[in-house]
Design a protein around this motif. Structure first.
Motif, mmCIF file in Angstrom:
data_model
loop_
_atom_site.group_PDB
_atom_site.id
_atom_site.type_symbol
_atom_site.label_atom_id
_atom_site.label_comp_id
_atom_site.label_asym_id
_atom_site.label_seq_id
_atom_site.Cartn_x
_atom_site.Cartn_y
_atom_site.Cartn_z
ATOM 1 N N GLY A 137 58.376 -48.986 -21.608
ATOM 2 C CA GLY A 137 58.343 -49.168 -19.845
ATOM 3 C C GLY A 137 57.639 -49.767 -19.116
ATOM 4 N N ILE A 138 56.616 -50.136 -19.848
ATOM 5 C CA ILE A 138 54.985 -50.530 -19.211
ATOM 6 C C ILE A 138 55.580 -52.393 -18.473
ATOM 7 N N THR A 139 55.011 -52.600 -17.893
ATOM 8 C CA THR A 139 55.517 -53.635 -17.639
ATOM 9 C C THR A 139 54.322 -54.492 -16.285
ATOM 10 N N LYS A 140 53.953 -53.781 -15.441
ATOM 11 C CA LYS A 140 52.685 -54.717 -15.774
ATOM 12 C C LYS A 140 51.309 -53.864 -15.561
ATOM 13 N N VAL A 141 50.658 -55.185 -16.344
ATOM 14 C CA VAL A 141 49.579 -55.004 -16.776
ATOM 15 C C VAL A 141 48.080 -55.697 -16.584
ATOM 16 N N ALA A 142 47.263 -54.489 -15.770
ATOM 17 C CA ALA A 142 45.837 -55.726 -15.193
ATOM 18 C C ALA A 142 44.876 -55.795 -16.491
ATOM 19 N N LEU A 143 44.169 -56.558 -16.487
ATOM 20 C CA LEU A 143 43.206 -56.940 -17.508
ATOM 21 C C LEU A 143 42.315 -56.098 -16.414
ATOM 22 N N LEU A 144 40.487 -56.411 -17.491
ATOM 23 C CA LEU A 144 39.301 -55.793 -16.526
ATOM 24 C C LEU A 144 38.763 -56.379 -18.387
ATOM 25 N N MET A 145 38.203 -57.519 -18.062
ATOM 26 C CA MET A 145 37.745 -58.041 -19.367
ATOM 27 C C MET A 145 35.966 -57.848 -19.144
ATOM 28 N N PRO A 146 35.654 -57.938 -20.175
ATOM 29 C CA PRO A 146 33.555 -58.346 -20.129
ATOM 30 C C PRO A 146 33.540 -59.654 -20.419
ATOM 31 N N ILE A 147 32.222 -60.183 -20.075
ATOM 32 C CA ILE A 147 31.676 -61.477 -20.175
ATOM 33 C C ILE A 147 31.246 -61.237 -21.493
ATOM 34 N N GLY A 148 32.196 -62.339 -22.313
ATOM 35 C CA GLY A 148 31.445 -62.704 -23.523
ATOM 36 C C GLY A 148 32.006 -62.620 -24.169
ATOM 37 N N ASP A 164 29.599 -57.081 -16.282
ATOM 38 C CA ASP A 164 29.091 -57.463 -17.062
ATOM 39 C C ASP A 164 28.750 -56.105 -17.781
ATOM 40 N N VAL A 165 29.123 -56.073 -19.662
ATOM 41 C CA VAL A 165 28.674 -54.717 -20.139
ATOM 42 C C VAL A 165 27.671 -53.984 -19.741
ATOM 43 N N LYS A 166 26.451 -54.601 -18.917
ATOM 44 C CA LYS A 166 25.674 -53.941 -18.929
ATOM 45 C C LYS A 166 25.038 -53.549 -17.581
ATOM 46 N N ALA A 167 25.972 -53.874 -16.697
ATOM 47 C CA ALA A 167 25.906 -53.272 -15.180
ATOM 48 C C ALA A 167 26.363 -51.867 -15.016
ATOM 49 N N PRO A 168 25.484 -50.977 -14.236
ATOM 50 C CA PRO A 168 25.725 -50.619 -14.231
ATOM 51 C C PRO A 168 27.244 -49.217 -13.380
ATOM 52 N N ASP A 169 27.499 -50.486 -12.743
ATOM 53 C CA ASP A 169 28.878 -49.156 -12.224
ATOM 54 C C ASP A 169 30.504 -50.291 -11.865
ATOM 55 N N GLU A 222 30.215 -48.400 -25.468
ATOM 56 C CA GLU A 222 29.950 -48.015 -24.076
ATOM 57 C C GLU A 222 30.207 -48.753 -23.040
ATOM 58 N N PRO A 223 30.961 -50.070 -22.749
ATOM 59 C CA PRO A 223 31.492 -50.866 -21.946
ATOM 60 C C PRO A 223 32.565 -49.686 -21.850
ATOM 61 N N ALA A 224 33.541 -50.174 -23.304
ATOM 62 C CA ALA A 224 34.848 -49.170 -22.956
ATOM 63 C C ALA A 224 34.679 -47.807 -22.895
ATOM 64 N N ALA A 225 34.482 -47.197 -23.656
ATOM 65 C CA ALA A 225 33.699 -45.587 -22.663
ATOM 66 C C ALA A 225 33.578 -45.696 -21.193
ATOM 67 N N LEU A 226 31.968 -46.801 -20.808
ATOM 68 C CA LEU A 226 33.073 -46.363 -19.351
ATOM 69 C C LEU A 226 33.615 -46.878 -18.377
ATOM 70 N N VAL A 227 34.898 -48.342 -18.468
ATOM 71 C CA VAL A 227 35.848 -48.433 -18.500
ATOM 72 C C VAL A 227 36.958 -47.275 -18.329
ATOM 73 N N ALA A 228 36.848 -46.398 -19.933
ATOM 74 C CA ALA A 228 37.964 -45.435 -19.199
ATOM 75 C C ALA A 228 37.644 -43.746 -18.529
ATOM 76 N N PHE A 236 25.297 -45.619 -20.419
ATOM 77 C CA PHE A 236 24.957 -44.797 -21.686
ATOM 78 C C PHE A 236 24.019 -45.230 -22.413
ATOM 79 N N MET A 237 22.483 -44.523 -22.257
ATOM 80 C CA MET A 237 21.335 -44.856 -22.203
ATOM 81 C C MET A 237 20.423 -45.131 -24.143
ATOM 82 N N GLN A 238 20.555 -46.628 -24.255
ATOM 83 C CA GLN A 238 19.938 -46.440 -25.366
ATOM 84 C C GLN A 238 18.711 -47.836 -25.719
ATOM 85 N N TYR A 239 17.821 -47.675 -26.733
ATOM 86 C CA TYR A 239 16.672 -48.045 -27.005
ATOM 87 C C TYR A 239 16.553 -49.367 -25.729
#
Lengths: 318, 384, 288
Positions: free
Chosen positions: B163-174, B202-207, B230-236, C214-217
């Motif tokens: 029953g999930i009908t509203k989904v937001a997208l947070l996409m990496p640049i790439g 940006d997948v390299k962004a710290p925040d 890593e970016p996926a883990a960061l999002v979660a 997540f740090m790597q080289y």
């Protein structure tokens, strides 16, 4: 010996001419490798004009490489232009961009100039990624045809090899003509003392912009050659890391020499071939080699050649 | 003098390094297959899995007597996570090493570069990435990875059930973000889902809390972030920190033990689409793939101390597909081998049952993809 | 559309990245002030500091000890690099020096790859605790650590360069080489100290943000570029300028992403940077 001194240039030329049939033995792989080397020679020679002779630092040369590559790729794959026409349009476009950027950006000095060039490189790459409908975005642009001139398709790598290296030789000849002309001597004067050059009434900004445009047009040409050989384009190949790679080739080969970049490009493109079995060490090794060159051979690999050369003739003249 | 000394040292170093190459002496020439994996660069973590899996599969085939009495040989190169290098090593494999087929790559752009070489030199190439193979243009290219479409469609099917009908997208640049965003919009209507908003990062962004905060205002019931590692883990993790206790759907690139470690202390539901190889214990015993996966896992565990995973499985299957085709037509001819691969039917692999045709070079079907979630540091199947 | 809590959240987000950029920028400026050189290997000290700490903590060392040891390792490494690689070519052109620091960066990155492998490493936060709700937004405790570390470092730098004899002499060195040698410090020694400071602060930045990343080289490339942007805006020789510019950069990024476009945020940031450079060639806070 005297003959050698006068006609030495025949040796490398002969090497380039006979390479595909002798050393490469008709192997598309080795010809292919030298096609990439040739493309990087064009890029690095352009950068040498800008950095080695005029003293203007650029950490964003890949930006112009990208504009040329994408102009060619988009025009041929999407709009059916002929590769030669697309290449010329790309060169004109890059020239206009470089001309517009030249005056304001080249007024900057040293690190600020480095930063501005790096920023422009990033702008170009982020635009390529952002404008998906035009460039194919980060996933890349597919289905780019092989190069053809007047109906003759250069899909054979050996033919393309000769085509690329013919352009390399034209670029080198142009560059030599430029640096040996009064124009080139003015550039060197700007390099050694810009204030003094201005005091002598030289419009330094005009000179710097012109050489910047020339270097960028060379890069654009290299981009077009790259595009048609790859048959596929992705922004990953045009980032700041590529710019830094070109910079490294220049210093490795010998800056301010025109011929040095050939050695630098050869070396940097062949290194991965030699180290592919120890790929984890490649990064460390390339760093160490560059350090050794910078510390012990300030004139780069080309410096070694000239040193040997001078020794040979010092003896011969006695 | 010092300078020449250094030069001599350098030269000798290179001679030593280049001499290291393994010298294989064999009586009957082996079938050579090229492997292109990202062993350095930002995709290197994936490359290792794929390399190990495909090398082991080749080893097992050889131990069992090879194919048609001939051994297989896998020649592996590093594409450095770059399309240019990918294109170059592909060229090397084709013209210098004389391979009869190629496998490998892990990203869409590199696959594009390698595919264009495969097509140009008429060398059958089985890639394992999100690259969409169009059989009309990519005559010689196949893809043993599940279609990227499945990784969006299956979880959407799950959303619909919940029953999930509203989904937001947070996409990496790439490339992944572009693909994911496009597919989400394509399949959303089919499963009655509304895309309430889309952000990029940006997948390299710290925040990335700025993007998430913006999405939160739109009241989504789930977040879809098509990124890997890593970016996926960061999002979660960022969602958990912001108190967004709704499911986050990430890419099928995350179904590996490394990702479990990365999200070990994240307490929101993380959904990961994956093939059977990611959670073999959950497959029913009558599934023909189960045997294949368990057998291979045993060998993998023995050799590397860990079971194979979803990505090594793609390449194991790629080797298997080529081997099966070689059994049918013992040939080095690209056209004939391509034809044999295209006619492959019912090949039971680790990632599903492959049925290729002139219009389908992917071979697998939607039901070969499952939806997993992370529970107590382990995978749990939500939809199979 | 966007309510107040989001404006606050964007601000926290900017503050987090901004503090990191500011620390890297400061480490670049300190080296630049004394030896007129921007070190492109600063991102590698950032990574090595963080990864060293990950390793030391995993070996069972208490956090504070691992923290101090990791800084020491990077400081010594930085000093060694200056003595062995930069000093021999310090009179070469600026191009050579830039490429030398690039070479150092490649070498250190290559070494980090061999030591720590390709995978990412996680450092646990300096203190445990739930995210703190502020005005409807949330703040991660580690961000408070990053900000406090930044403040402490700035105070330490201020004390060192304004109050200690050595620091004053080093500053003098940047302004007048002859005068400095009269004050009893050689430019050599000053450059060595500056590198030690620079690499130490670079490492500190890495360690502070490691729990968020997540740090790597290869993680050092992005911070280096952002730090370089910050010093270009702030002025190469202005510590205050680079701190302000670092924070500004982080904040502008966060608000661009949040309010304008996350797809083109980098395009916008880099374009703004070029505009700043063109109209204010020595940075917003630079002299002359």
């Amino acid at each position: 010996m005297k003959l050698l001194k006068q006609f030495w240039w025949i040796l490398p030329l002969a090497f380039i001419a006979f390479y595909p049939v002798t050393l490469a033995g008709g192997s598309p792989y080795w010809s292919g490798l030298l096609i990439f080397v040739g493309i990087y020679v064009i890029l690095t020679v352009g950068l040498d004009l800008l950095m080695g002779y005029t003293g203007q630092i650029s950490v964003g040369h890949a930006a112009y490489f990208a504009i040329g590559a994408y102009a060619s790729g988009i025009l041929t794959a999407k709009y059916g232009f002929s590769p030669l026409g697309a290449m010329v349009i790309g060169m004109v476009l890059t020239g206009i961009v470089a001309w517009a950027l030249g005056r304001p950006v080249l007024a900057l000095k040293e690190y600020y100039l480095a930063m501005a060039t790096l920023a422009f490189n990033e702008i170009v790459v982020t635009l390529i990624i952002g404008l998906e409908w035009l460039t194919g975005g980060a996933s890349g642009l597919r289905d780019i045809p092989s190069f053809s001139i007047f109906g003759l398709v250069l899909s054979n790598h050996v033919h393309y090899y000769y085509f690329v290296w013919a352009i390399v030789i034209i670029v080198i000849a142009c560059s030599l003509a430029v640096v040996r002309s009064p124009f080139g001597r003015t550039l060197v004067a700007i390099h050694s003392d810009e204030v003094a050059a201005r005091a002598f009434g030289v419009d330094t900004a005009k000179y710097k912009t012109r050489i910047f445009v020339l270097a960028s047009v060379f890069a654009s040409m290299a981009g077009s050659l790259f595009t048609h050989y790859m048959g596929f384009l992705a922004p990953d190949d045009f980032g700041v890391l590529t710019s830094i790679n070109i910079l490294v080739m220049l210093f490795l080969g010998g800056i301010g020499t025109i011929f040095g970049p050939i050695l630098g490009a050869f070396f940097m493109k062949l290194l991965p071939e030699l180290t592919y079995q120890i790929h984890d060490y490649e990064l460390l090794l390339s760093g160490l080699i560059l350090i050794i060159v910078l510390v012990f051979m300030p004139k780069g690999l080309f410096g070694i050649f000239t040193a040997i050369w001078e020794k040979m003739f010092a003896k011969a003249d006695k | 003098m010092k300078k020449f000394f250094v030069l001599i040292i350098l030269c000798s170093v290179f001679v030593i390094f280049t001499g290291v190459g393994p010298i294989m002496a064999q009586t009957k020439a082996p079938y050579k297959i090229g492997g292109i994996f990202p062993l350095t660069g930002y995709l290197s973590w994936l490359g290792e899995y794929k390399k190990k899996g495909s090398e082991l599969k080749v080893e097992l085939i050889n131990k069992a007597g090879g194919i048609n009495g001939r051994q297989l040989e896998l020649v592996v190169y590093d594409d450095q996570s770059s399309p240019e290098t990918g294109s170059r090593v592909a060229q090397r494999l084709v013209s210098k090493d004389g391979v009869i087929a190629m496998i490998g790559t892990a990203s869409v752009p590199i696959s594009g570069a390698v595919a264009s070489i495969g097509n140009r030199y008429k060398i059958p190439t089985i890639i394992g990435s999100g690259y969409e193979v169009d059989p009309k243009k990519d005559h010689f290219v196949f893809n043993s990875a599940h279609k990227t479409d499945f990784a969006v469609e299956r979880p959407f099917e799950y959303f619909k059930g919940k029953g999930i009908t509203k989904v937001a997208l947070l996409m990496p640049i790439g490339p992944l973000g572009e693909l994911g965003g496009g597919l989400a919009r394509k399949y959303a209507p089919k499963y009655g889902i509304t895309i309430v908003g889309e952000e990029r990062f940006d997948v390299k962004a710290p925040d990335i809390t700025a993007q998430l905060a913006k999405l939160r205002t739109l009241g989504p019931q789930a977040v879809f972030s098509f990124c890997t590692g890593e970016p996926a883990a960061l999002v979660a993790r960022s969602m958990a920190q912001l108190g967004m206790n709704i499911p986050v759907l990430v890419s099928h690139g995350n179904a590996n033990p490394g990702f479990l470690k990365l999200v070990s202390n994240v307490n929101i539901p993380i959904l990961v689409p994956a093939g059977r190889a990611a959670a073999p214990e959950s497959i029913p015993d009558n599934d023909p793939c189960k045997r294949v996966i368990l057998d291979f896992n045993k060998a993998h565990q023995q050799k590397f101390g860990e079971p194979a995973n979803y990505y090594s499985a793609e390449m194991v299957d790629a080797v298997d597909i080529i081997a099966a085709a070689l059994k049918v037509v013992p040939t080095a001819d690209g056209e004939k081998l391509q034809d044999a691969i295209e006619k492959t039917k019912g090949l039971v692999g680790m990632n599903g049952i492959y049925n290729f045709s002139t219009t389908d070079h992917h071979g697998t079907v939607l039901q070969d993809m499952m939806v997993l979630t992370v529970k107590d540091g382990k995978w749990q199947v939500l939809l199979k | 559309m966007t309510d107040f809590s989001h404006i606050v959240q964007f601000f926290f987000s900017g503050l987090t990245s901004g503090s990191m950029y500011a620390l890297i920028a400061v480490s670049l400026v300190i080296v630049y002030k004394v030896s007129l050189l921007i070190c492109f290997a600063q991102g590698e000290f950032f990574v090595i500091g963080a990864l060293a700490m990950v390793t030391l903590v995993s070996k069972g060392l208490p956090m504070p000890l691992a923290f101090v040891l990791s800084i020491l390792i990077s400081t010594v490494l930085g000093a060694l690099v200056q003595r062995m690689l930069i000093k021999p070519i310090q009179n070469a052109g600026i191009g050579n020096l830039i490429v030398m620091t690039i070479a150092i960066s490649l070498t250190l990155r290559g070494a980090a790859l061999l030591v720590w492998g390709k995978e990412s490493h996680i450092l646990k936060p300096f203190s445990s605790g739930a995210p703190i709700p502020v005005l409807g937004a949330t703040l991660q405790p580690q961000v408070l650590w990053i900000i406090s570390i930044t403040i402490v470092v700035l105070i330490m730098i201020w004390i060192f360069f304004e109050k200690t004899k050595l620091g004053i002499a080093m500053r003098a060195c940047a302004e007048n080489r002859l005068g400095a040698s009269l004050m009893g410090i050689s430019t050599d020694k000053a450059a060595l100290l500056a590198w030690a400071w620079g690499s130490g602060i670079g490492a500190l930045a890495g360690m502070a943000v490691a729990p968020l990343l997540f740090m790597q080289y290869g993680s050092g490339v992005m911070p280096m570029v952002k730090g370089f942007i910050a010093v270009s805006i702030g002025g190469l020789s202005s510590i205050v300028g680079s701190v302000v510019a670092g924070l500004l950069l982080g904040t502008v990024e966060a608000y661009t992403i949040g309010l304008i476009s996350s797809k083109f945020s980098d395009t916008i940031v880099f374009s703004l940077l070029m505009v700043v450079l063109i109209f204010k060639p020595s940075g917003l806070f630079g002299k002359g």
